[in-house]
Each structure stands twice: as C-alpha cells, then as structure tokens.
Write an enzyme that holds these catalytic residues in place. Structure first.
Site, PDB file in Angstrom:
ATOM      1  NE  ARG A 235       2.737   5.839  -7.018  1.00  0.00           N
ATOM      2  CZ  ARG A 235       1.791   4.931  -7.110  1.00  0.00           C
ATOM      3  NH1 ARG A 235       0.544   5.234  -6.759  1.00  0.00           N
ATOM      4  NH2 ARG A 235       2.050   3.705  -7.539  1.00  0.00           N
ATOM      5  CD  GLU A 264       1.607   6.737   0.227  1.00  0.00           C
ATOM      6  OE1 GLU A 264       1.673   5.506  -0.015  1.00  0.00           O
ATOM      7  OE2 GLU A 264       0.921   7.511  -0.450  1.00  0.00           O
ATOM      8  CG  HIS A 283      -1.580   4.928  -1.693  1.00  0.00           C
ATOM      9  ND1 HIS A 283      -0.300   5.362  -1.981  1.00  0.00           N
ATOM     10  CD2 HIS A 283      -2.116   4.591  -2.889  1.00  0.00           C
ATOM     11  CE1 HIS A 283      -0.083   5.282  -3.279  1.00  0.00           C
ATOM     12  NE2 HIS A 283      -1.172   4.814  -3.852  1.00  0.00           N
TER      13      HIS A 283
END
Length: 315
Positions: A235, A264, A283
């Site tokens: 994360r 994000e 990601h």
C-alpha cells in the site's frame, strides 16, 4: 428464485467480474458500477438497487455508501487489502467485511520479484538507453543478488512466496512481522531496526493500518543500509513519498519500485515521473489472468457464505 426481480442485488464496484464468479452468483442480480466509479455514483446505485452485498474492486466504501445501501449485509473485497473499507463503520452497522485472502498472492509475489530484478539489473533504463542508440556494456554493472540480504516487512501469504524465491536466488532472508509466530525454514525473524540496517533489498508485504502509516519515513531511511533497493507492492500509505524522493536523490537508495501510491490514480504531474532510479507500475501487482479468477470467485464465495449464514440464523 423464479424471477430476476426477486433476486437480491450484488453491487460490483467495477465494470466486470470473472465469468466463474458470475456463475457462483447466479441467484443474484449483478449491478456493475462501471470503471473506477466515483463515490457519488456508488451512492446513487446503492439508493436505487439496495444491494445485499457489495464486491469492492475499485474505490472505497465509507459510511455514506453503507447508509445509502439499506439492507446491506456484507462488503466483500476483490483482493486481500481491506483498508479501502471503513471497517469501524461497517461494524457499527452490523455489516460483515470479508477479504479474498491469498487469492492474488502468487501474482503479487511475482510482480514484487519483477520489480526487484528490474531495479537490480537496471532493466528499464538499459532498455531506454539501447533505444536511444547507446551500448553500455563497458560501463554498466548490475547488482548480483546471490549472497545479498532480502528484508521482508510482512510474512503473510505473499511475503512467504517472496521469501521462497529469495532463497532460491541464494539470498539471506530476514523478515519483520509482529504477528508471525514462526517463519519458514531459512527465514529469520528480526526487529525492524535490524532489518533496515542489514538488508540490500527491502520489500513491503503488510496491510496498511493507522499504526504503520508512513512507517518508511525519514527516520527509517536514516537506518537503511546505504544503496539498498526498496520495493512496495503493498500500500502506498506505508511510505512517506517526500522522504522517498530525497532518499533516491541522496544515494540512500540505489533504486526503488512502486506499485501503489498515496493517491491513486497517481496525480499528474507528479515528481515521481522525473526520477530515473524509480520504477513505477499502476497498482497491477495482483492483477493477473489467474488472480482475476481467484479473487472474483473468492469474493463471490464470501458473499454467499455470509448471506447464507445470516439467512440460517434467522430461521
């Protein structure tokens, strides 16, 4: 159930779900929120469809969304990280929260190693140099991982896979995990200071919590072994991004690779885009062909298990 109108609704915060997962949810009406839906869009869908369950792929689920979904019983994460769900708000409302633990472990571990190797072997920069007409054979030296130390922060399903690959590369493997009661053979549990000071490569594999937010900060970088490699497929909030930029600039870090970010999608423009010794991916560590199916079926199974258990409890 005889008609679609009588089926309970499962809201998916995405535009798709694996066919195998949809097959498991045949007794439900599936509502897709679309690609990367906004909070307002999810709220509107909850008010309209009153889902019994939400499968979370993109975005966050907060108290406002929960309150809009009258009758919501379970929030099921399409993945292992449930920090995007307000767990306290869910508990207060009696809504179950479930994660697809381990469903994407292989995919994330493989991506972590792709990033480690890209850093150690300078794969992106050598590729760019070749395309620009350069031949750096006489000047380039990569980092050989055999005999070096790999430090893992987090020793769950993903961390253990990363450790096994590190051992196969001939690395010494250290791990910090305050919740681990034991470690695999040849993996040594150590305190965080020892891991920072000893590791040539550090890879993050822990969930994001209030207690570890920005744990990799300026004070942590000051304890790092100089010229280490840092990889984060966990994360973004685990790393102080401003401190990371300085650590890459002053030689504390040889290279870093990130698959997750504080915000994000990553804000554009962003200072990360101009850092040569930083490798970026959007990601996607847990997004593979197999993980897509595994996460979808696990998320669907978790929905069914909670709703079935609650239905039986009321009879």
């Amino acid at each position: 159930m005889s008609t679609a109108q009588t089926k309970p609704v499962v809201l998916v915060t995405a535009a798709d779900l694996a066919p195998q997962a949809l097959a498991l949810l045949d007794d439900f009406e599936i509502v897709f929120a679309g690609r990367q839906p906004t909070e307002d869009e999810i709220v509107a869908l909850c008010e309209t469809h009153k889902p019994a369950a939400i499968i979370v792929r993109y975005g966050k689920v907060n108290a406002r969304i929960m309150d809009a979904a009258v009758g919501l019983q379970v929030i099921s994460k399409h993945g292992s990280g449930i920090d995007v769900i307000d767990q306290e708000a869910a508990a207060q409302r009696g809504i179950a929260v479930r994660a697809a633990v381990g469903a994407n472990a292989a995919a994330v571990a493989e991506h972590a190693w792709a990033q480690i190797l890209a850093c150690a072997k300078a794969v992106p920069s050598l590729d760019q140099r070749m395309r620009a007409g350069h031949w750096d054979k006489s000047t380039h030296k990569s980092v050989e991982l055999d005999g070096r130390t790999l430090g893992l922060i987090g020793l769950g399903a993903i961390g253990k896979r990363v450790a096994a690959i590190g051992l196969a590369f001939g690395m010494r493997v250290l791990a910090y995990d305050p919740f681990a009661k034991s470690a695999p053979d040849e993996v040594t549990l150590v305190d965080l200071d020892t891991l920072y000071a000893s590791s040539d490569v550090i890879s993050l594999h822990c969930p994001l919590t209030d207690s570890n937010r920005r744990m990799v900060n300026r004070a942590a970088f000051a304890r790092f072994k100089r010229r280490a490699i840092l990889v984060n497929t966990a994360r973004g909030g685990l790393i102080d991004e401003a401190a990371l930029i300085d650590a890459l600039a002053d030689g504390t870090l040889r290279c870093a690779a990130l698959d997750s970010f504080d915000v994000e999608p990553m804000i554009v423009p962003h200072p990360f885009r101009d850092i040569a010794n930083l490798i970026l991916s959007p990601h996607i560590g847990g997004v593979s062909d197999a993980a897509y199916v595994n996460m979808g079926t696990r998320a669907a199974s978790n929905v069914i298990a909670v709703l079935d258990a609650r239905a039986q409890a009321t009879h």
